[in-house]
Scaffold this active site. Structure first.
Site, mmCIF file in Angstrom:
data_model
loop_
_atom_site.group_PDB
_atom_site.id
_atom_site.type_symbol
_atom_site.label_atom_id
_atom_site.label_comp_id
_atom_site.label_asym_id
_atom_site.label_seq_id
_atom_site.Cartn_x
_atom_site.Cartn_y
_atom_site.Cartn_z
ATOM 1 N N PHE A 149 0.801 -1.218 0.000
ATOM 2 C CA PHE A 149 0.000 0.000 0.000
ATOM 3 C C PHE A 149 0.834 1.268 0.000
ATOM 4 C CE2 PHE A 149 0.878 -0.320 4.555
ATOM 5 C CZ PHE A 149 1.087 1.000 4.907
ATOM 6 N N LYS A 173 -1.020 -7.840 -8.794
ATOM 7 C CA LYS A 173 -2.014 -7.870 -7.726
ATOM 8 C C LYS A 173 -1.647 -6.741 -6.760
ATOM 9 C CE LYS A 173 -2.873 -8.780 -3.970
ATOM 10 N NZ LYS A 173 -3.364 -7.854 -2.848
ATOM 11 N N GLU A 176 -4.976 -4.196 -1.710
ATOM 12 C CA GLU A 176 -6.419 -3.957 -1.678
ATOM 13 C C GLU A 176 -6.764 -2.688 -0.910
ATOM 14 O OE1 GLU A 176 -5.471 -7.134 1.494
ATOM 15 O OE2 GLU A 176 -4.680 -6.390 -0.416
ATOM 16 N N CYS A 282 9.618 1.727 3.820
ATOM 17 C CA CYS A 282 10.605 0.755 4.278
ATOM 18 C C CYS A 282 11.995 1.373 4.346
ATOM 19 C CB CYS A 282 10.601 -0.495 3.402
ATOM 20 S SG CYS A 282 11.004 -0.177 1.693
ATOM 21 N N GLU A 382 9.648 -3.226 13.484
ATOM 22 C CA GLU A 382 9.080 -2.310 12.493
ATOM 23 C C GLU A 382 7.649 -1.951 12.900
ATOM 24 O OE1 GLU A 382 8.978 -2.078 7.704
ATOM 25 O OE2 GLU A 382 7.984 -3.832 8.561
#
Length: 481
Positions: A149, A173, A176, A282, A382
């Site tokens: 995302f 893909k 979502e 990241c 994280e």
């Protein structure tokens, strides 16, 4: 609006076997679209279309594939501002940050356009009497990418152009949580005559779609970016079904502030690294390792709080916003709960951003926590939010010991005016992307995005020559005439 899949050059309604999810504007909480949760049926359809198209696409001369990639670049440039707006509306980041993301994605496309040079093989003449050996690169076949995302435009553009330039067909893909930028990229591809139907496909979905991708024998390679735990699951699932895999995972990046660091220069870089995109990168610097005596430590702490206190939290489309909303209320709550736990366990909050969470429950202000336990959750795990942990050590050796003890190895940076300190850091730091007086050491697309340790499962990274090596197989031919 219900989003549709793009398979075989046509837009198709998804079966929605597993329902659908609301696509929510993180700044307002408004539902802007419905995301179909595709499953095995849709993935199987995409694989069939991709496999049929790949046979012909592989035979297209490489320079023509490169021109098709350049046509993609032109389409992206033409609709750049539209794509930027969608990144902000769907993911939440500021318009400036979104524009930087889209620009980096376009750089990746430009890098892939060099494929006629990058695909060149090798030859050694006369290895024996009358015998020559040559190595050529050929496409892997059908490749799929599962993208996160936090960079809904850039990371799909890490994979798509390199994959198709090398002669593969491609299935995307997207996350979502914010799939509309990926859908716009598919629209741009659909308008490019040089890319035949089926070469690029888009399937919306969640866990079930990912499982179908991993299990489908018609997919030859999988590229993934996401949490480290998920990356490991993806890597293991791909290997079980004989797929090549690159699975980029999480990070806990440390920014080392040396005693001689120019704080006037370092503070803006640290602020951008820790709080840009609300820390949802990241490459975010989520730990500041302060090196020096007690006086210096207080000086750096005060400078961090002073700089962070000036940052404005707000919606991404507000030009004055510095810290955007988090992608969802659930993501915000996860970080806030970690701050609660840290405070209960003795961490000192130098700056607390847990105030007004905004209309969608997604706002979290810059938070700075000072810890004395260098192995606590805030120092090691994280958390993916606008949270900066301050760790203090005596010297550079101790700073390197702290950094290298992390299970992650994505990135890091040092702020110093000493060439000797910078050289020691770059030589000994166990991370794949390092900055010297640079807060976010993001490599340009001509170099690999090269995380180490638990930040990747696989041995070939995204972008650069690694991308070409990942999306091709080497074939060695020995010839005697």
């Amino acid at each position: 609006m219900i989003l549709r899949n793009y398979i075989g050059g046509t837009w198709r309604e998804a079966d929605r076997s597993f329902g659908e999810l609301p696509d929510v504007d993180p700044a307002t909480g408004e539902v802007v679209a419905s995301v179909p949760l595709s499953g095995e049926l849709e993935v199987r359809e995409a694989v069939a279309a991709a496999r049929e198209a790949q046979v012909g696409w592989r035979n297209v001369p490489v320079q023509r594939r490169a021109r098709a990639v350049l046509a993609l670049r032109d389409g992206l440039l033409e609709r750049r501002q539209e794509l930027v707006g969608l990144v902000t509306a769907d993911m939440g980041k500021t318009l400036e940050d979104a524009d930087g993301e889209v620009g980096r994605g376009i750089e990746s496309v430009e890098s892939a356009a060099a494929v006629p040079h990058l695909l060149k093989g090798e030859m050694l003449e006369g290895v024996a009497a009358g015998v020559d050996v040559e190595m050529v690169r050929q496409p892997v076949g059908v490749v799929a990418a599962v993208t996160p995302f936090n960079f809904p435009a850039m990371i799909p553009l890490w994979f798509l152009p390199f994959a198709i330039a090398c002669g593969n067909s491609f299935i995307l893909k997207p996350s979502e949580q914010d799939p509309r930028p990926a859908a716009l990229i598919a629209e741009i591809v659909d308008a490019i005559e040089e890319i035949p139907p089926g070469v690029v496909n888009l399937v919306h979905g969640g866990r079930e779609a990912v499982t179908a991708i991993l299990e489908d024998p018609g997919i030859d390679a999988v590229s993934f970016v996401g949490r480290a735990e998920t990356a490991r699951i993806v890597a293991e699932g791909a290997v079980r079904t004989g797929k090549r895999v690159q699975a980029l995972g999480g990070a806990k990046n440390s920014l080392v502030a040396m005693p001689d660091a120019d704080l006037e220069q370092a503070m803006p870089a640290i602020m951008g690294s820790a709080f840009g995109a609300a820390g949802q990168r990241c490459l975010a610097g989520s730990v500041c390792v302060v090196v020096g005596d007690a006086v210096r430590r207080i000086e750096v702490r005060d400078a961090l709080v002073a700089a962070a206190s000036k940052l404005k939290v707000g919606p991404g489309d507000d030009q004055t916003t510095d810290v955007c909303p988090m992608v969802s209320a659930a993501a915000r709550d996860k970080v806030a709960e970690a701050i609660d736990r840290a405070e209960a366990n003795g961490a000192e909050l130098l700056l607390d951003g847990r105030g007004d969470s905004g209309p969608a429950g997604t706002f979290l202000g810059p938070t700075i926590a000072w810890v004395t336990d260098n192995d606590c959750e805030l120092a090691r795990e994280e958390l993916f939010g606008p949270l900066l942990t301050v760790v203090e050590v005596d010297d550079l050796d101790a700073a390197l010991d702290f950094l290298n003890a992390s299970r992650y190895g994505n990135a890091g940076a040092i702020f110093t005016q000493s060439g000797a300190a910078a050289r020691k850091y770059r030589y000994e730091a166990q991370a794949g992307m390092l900055g010297v007086n640079v807060g976010v050491p993001a490599p340009v697309a001509w170099f690999p995005f090269s995380g180490w340790k638990d930040s990747i499962d696989g041995d070939l990274h995204a972008n650069g020559t690694d991308a070409v090596r990942f999306y091709t197989r080497e074939k060695v031919i020995t010839t005697r005439w």
